[in-house]
Design a protein around this motif. Structure first.
Motif, mmCIF file in Angstrom:
data_model
loop_
_atom_site.group_PDB
_atom_site.id
_atom_site.type_symbol
_atom_site.label_atom_id
_atom_site.label_comp_id
_atom_site.label_asym_id
_atom_site.label_seq_id
_atom_site.Cartn_x
_atom_site.Cartn_y
_atom_site.Cartn_z
ATOM 1 N N ALA A 266 0.832 -1.212 0.000
ATOM 2 C CA ALA A 266 0.000 0.000 0.000
ATOM 3 C C ALA A 266 0.861 1.254 0.000
ATOM 4 C CB ALA A 266 -0.923 -0.014 1.218
ATOM 5 N N GLU A 267 1.966 1.190 0.699
ATOM 6 C CA GLU A 267 2.842 2.371 0.792
ATOM 7 C C GLU A 267 3.746 2.529 -0.433
ATOM 8 O OE1 GLU A 267 5.053 2.256 4.426
ATOM 9 O OE2 GLU A 267 3.214 2.134 5.618
ATOM 10 N N HIS A 268 3.902 1.448 -1.197
ATOM 11 C CA HIS A 268 4.846 1.497 -2.319
ATOM 12 C C HIS A 268 4.174 1.143 -3.639
ATOM 13 C CE1 HIS A 268 7.275 0.901 1.323
ATOM 14 N NE2 HIS A 268 8.189 1.615 0.706
ATOM 15 N N LEU A 269 2.882 1.453 -3.721
ATOM 16 C CA LEU A 269 2.087 1.019 -4.868
ATOM 17 C C LEU A 269 2.667 1.491 -6.207
ATOM 18 C CD1 LEU A 269 -0.318 -0.784 -4.926
ATOM 19 C CD2 LEU A 269 -1.823 1.199 -4.768
ATOM 20 N N GLN A 284 -16.646 -7.152 -9.640
ATOM 21 C CA GLN A 284 -17.880 -6.439 -9.298
ATOM 22 C C GLN A 284 -18.189 -6.550 -7.810
ATOM 23 O OE1 GLN A 284 -18.993 -4.973 -12.000
ATOM 24 N NE2 GLN A 284 -17.733 -6.173 -13.410
ATOM 25 N N GLU A 285 -17.507 -7.454 -7.151
ATOM 26 C CA GLU A 285 -17.880 -7.714 -5.754
ATOM 27 C C GLU A 285 -17.346 -6.650 -4.818
ATOM 28 O OE1 GLU A 285 -16.598 -11.748 -5.295
ATOM 29 O OE2 GLU A 285 -17.988 -12.465 -6.832
ATOM 30 N N SER A 286 -17.729 -6.765 -3.551
ATOM 31 C CA SER A 286 -17.540 -5.651 -2.626
ATOM 32 C C SER A 286 -16.085 -5.352 -2.276
ATOM 33 C CB SER A 286 -18.311 -5.938 -1.346
ATOM 34 O OG SER A 286 -17.799 -7.132 -0.765
ATOM 35 N N LEU A 287 -15.176 -6.318 -2.507
ATOM 36 C CA LEU A 287 -13.794 -6.084 -2.077
ATOM 37 C C LEU A 287 -13.074 -5.053 -2.930
ATOM 38 C CD1 LEU A 287 -12.658 -9.724 -1.266
ATOM 39 C CD2 LEU A 287 -13.053 -7.887 0.364
ATOM 40 N N GLY A 292 -4.856 0.719 -10.332
ATOM 41 C CA GLY A 292 -3.857 0.451 -11.366
ATOM 42 C C GLY A 292 -3.589 -1.013 -11.629
ATOM 43 N N ALA A 293 -4.353 -1.897 -10.979
ATOM 44 C CA ALA A 293 -4.078 -3.327 -11.147
ATOM 45 C C ALA A 293 -4.385 -3.785 -12.570
ATOM 46 C CB ALA A 293 -4.900 -4.131 -10.151
ATOM 47 N N GLN A 294 -3.537 -4.638 -13.075
ATOM 48 C CA GLN A 294 -3.784 -5.284 -14.362
ATOM 49 C C GLN A 294 -4.570 -6.560 -14.107
ATOM 50 O OE1 GLN A 294 -0.275 -6.934 -16.182
ATOM 51 N NE2 GLN A 294 -1.154 -6.896 -18.241
ATOM 52 N N LEU A 295 -5.593 -6.812 -14.881
ATOM 53 C CA LEU A 295 -6.418 -7.999 -14.652
ATOM 54 C C LEU A 295 -6.111 -9.086 -15.679
ATOM 55 C CD1 LEU A 295 -9.855 -6.210 -14.089
ATOM 56 C CD2 LEU A 295 -8.031 -6.636 -12.460
ATOM 57 N N ILE A 296 -5.585 -10.187 -15.211
ATOM 58 C CA ILE A 296 -5.423 -11.382 -16.061
ATOM 59 C C ILE A 296 -5.822 -12.589 -15.210
ATOM 60 C CG2 ILE A 296 -3.868 -12.830 -17.428
ATOM 61 C CD1 ILE A 296 -2.055 -10.494 -17.881
ATOM 62 N N PRO A 297 -6.975 -13.203 -15.494
ATOM 63 C CA PRO A 297 -7.381 -14.354 -14.680
ATOM 64 C C PRO A 297 -6.305 -15.441 -14.691
ATOM 65 C CG PRO A 297 -9.161 -13.663 -16.137
ATOM 66 C CD PRO A 297 -7.941 -12.898 -16.546
ATOM 67 N N LEU A 352 -7.717 -4.633 6.537
ATOM 68 C CA LEU A 352 -6.763 -3.644 7.045
ATOM 69 C C LEU A 352 -7.192 -2.223 6.697
ATOM 70 C CD1 LEU A 352 -3.443 -5.503 6.115
ATOM 71 C CD2 LEU A 352 -4.312 -5.089 8.428
ATOM 72 N N GLY A 353 -8.287 -2.114 5.942
ATOM 73 C CA GLY A 353 -8.787 -0.783 5.586
ATOM 74 C C GLY A 353 -7.911 -0.062 4.583
ATOM 75 N N LEU A 354 -7.169 -0.812 3.785
ATOM 76 C CA LEU A 354 -6.283 -0.185 2.805
ATOM 77 C C LEU A 354 -7.113 0.250 1.590
ATOM 78 C CD1 LEU A 354 -3.310 -2.672 3.218
ATOM 79 C CD2 LEU A 354 -3.456 -0.324 4.075
ATOM 80 N N PRO A 355 -6.660 1.271 0.862
ATOM 81 C CA PRO A 355 -7.497 1.879 -0.186
ATOM 82 C C PRO A 355 -7.727 0.966 -1.389
ATOM 83 C CG PRO A 355 -5.301 2.844 -0.167
ATOM 84 C CD PRO A 355 -5.366 1.937 1.013
ATOM 85 N N THR A 356 -8.942 0.966 -1.875
ATOM 86 C CA THR A 356 -9.289 0.196 -3.079
ATOM 87 C C THR A 356 -10.027 1.087 -4.044
ATOM 88 O OG1 THR A 356 -11.366 -0.511 -2.092
ATOM 89 C CG2 THR A 356 -9.500 -2.016 -1.874
#
Ligand SMILES: [Fe+2]
Length: 363
Positions: A266-269, A284-287, A292-297, A352-356
């Motif tokens: 989180a601090e070094h994103l 789509q779910e609540s989490l 900036g995440a790249q999505l590759i299943p 942990l309440g980290l930003p999403t």
């Protein structure tokens, strides 16, 4: 029998070496015996995961077939280094010199040291306080015995060591050797007395010596590297620790996975590339997801490796950290060495309440 003992047997496949971890479940004090240098991260992770405080890294003898991890363990935990005081010159770095009759205490438990020379001058067998377990090193192996043809070995001495110091233990005492090359893990005094082809049954000293002097074994392949290193307790020649990951506090878990803490990420994103391997519908779910995440299943990862930028370390993430752990294995296999699993996945991240970032519908 293990109700009042933490006991773990670990194996190094390349040298067929067993490492043992023994602890007091109440005080968590522990000793580790016959560590292997290359397995240091594994062993250290296990000590940490079991919440043990290491008192000493012990070696049953100065090994010729692998380098001990004792020095590394001392660097990591501050534990003492124990090995026989009988070696000449003495083993450098050993601050717990051992000899016959010594007692190694860990919490409310202890190991008694029995000198069992013959394979080397300084071989010891470590016997648990209640004599239910003995760690025989290379003196007595399962259905075998340590070779006596180098390192001042002597088959007559080894015969007497085994008969007087190991076969004098209770028949039910379990014997855990320093190696096994055939997948055997444990024996007992009664079993070796009856079935050991070198020293069991009716074999006398002459039989044993005759057998041992005609083994015609090849020179140990690691001896030229292992012996000098072990005379320094496994400290590398340059005195430097093997280089850890150069980009962040990456840890190797007992399962062999590389992982990193969410707080650090989180601090070094901006310094890492986040790879989310969940399925699209999970976004789509609540989490939510990391910015900036790249999505590759995960199931598409192998086919889409070329899409992953290689200019930053890759942190893999999924729901709970299982699939992303697998992703790190795939990434390392593809040459992306600078990679780690986000510990605990999105679940821990959100706890942990980290930003999403929430996914917008249809995005
Ligand atoms: Fe050995």
């Amino acid at each position: 029998m293990f109700a009042n003992l933490v006991f773990r047997q670990l194996f190094d496949a390349s040298s067929s070496t067993y490492t043992y971890l023994l602890g007091d479940p109440r005080t968590r004090h522990a000793v580790i015996i016959d560590t292997v240098f290359e397995q240091h991260l594994r062993d250290r992770a296990l000590v940490g995961e079991l919440n043990l405080k290491l008192i000493a890294a012990l070696d049953t003898h100065c090994h010729a077939d692998h380098v001990t991890g004792a020095w590394m363990m001392q660097q990591a935990t501050g534990c003492r280094i124990g090995i026989s005081r009988r070696y000449q010159p003495p083993v450098e770095g050993a601050d717990l010199p051992l000899d016959h009759g010594d007692r190694i205490v860990f919490g409310s438990r202890h190991l008694d040291v029995r000198a069992t020379p013959g394979h080397t001058d300084g071989c010891v067998t470590l016997v648990l306080d209640d004599r239910s377990i003995a760690l025989t090193g290379d003196a007595l192996l399962i259905r075998g015995a340590g070779r006596c043809d180098f390192q001042s070995g002597d088959a007559h001495t080894l015969y007497r060591s085994i008969v007087q110091q190991i076969f004098s233990l209770p028949d039910a005492c379990l014997l855990f050797p320093g190696h096994d090359y055939s997948g055997r893990t444990v024996s007992s005094v009664a079993e070796e007395k009856a079935h050991n082809p070198r020293i069991g049954g009716d074999a006398d000293e002459r039989d044993f010596v005759g057998f041992m002097e005609n083994l015609n074994l090849p020179h140990p392949k690691q001896i030229d590297v292992a012996l000098p290193a072990n005379l320094r307790s496994g400290r590398p020649a340059d005195g430097k620790l093997p280089r850890p990951a150069d980009w962040g506090p990456v840890r190797q878990t007992y399962a062999g996975l590389l992982e990193i803490d969410p707080e650090w990420v989180a601090e070094h994103l901006e310094q890492v590339h986040v790879l989310d391997v969940r399925q699209p519908q999970e976004m789509q779910e609540s989490l939510g997801r990391l910015a900036g995440a790249q999505l590759i299943p995960l199931n598409e990862l192998k086919a889409r490796l070329s899409e992953i930028p290689r200019d930053k370390p890759v942190v893999a993430v999924c729901h709970a950290g299982m699939r992303s752990g697998q992703a790190t294995v795939i990434l390392r296999g593809a040459g992306l060495e600078r990679t780690a699993n986000l510990r605990g996945g999105m679940l821990l991240w959100s706890q942990l309440g980290l930003p999403t970032q929430r996914e917008h519908a249809g995005a």
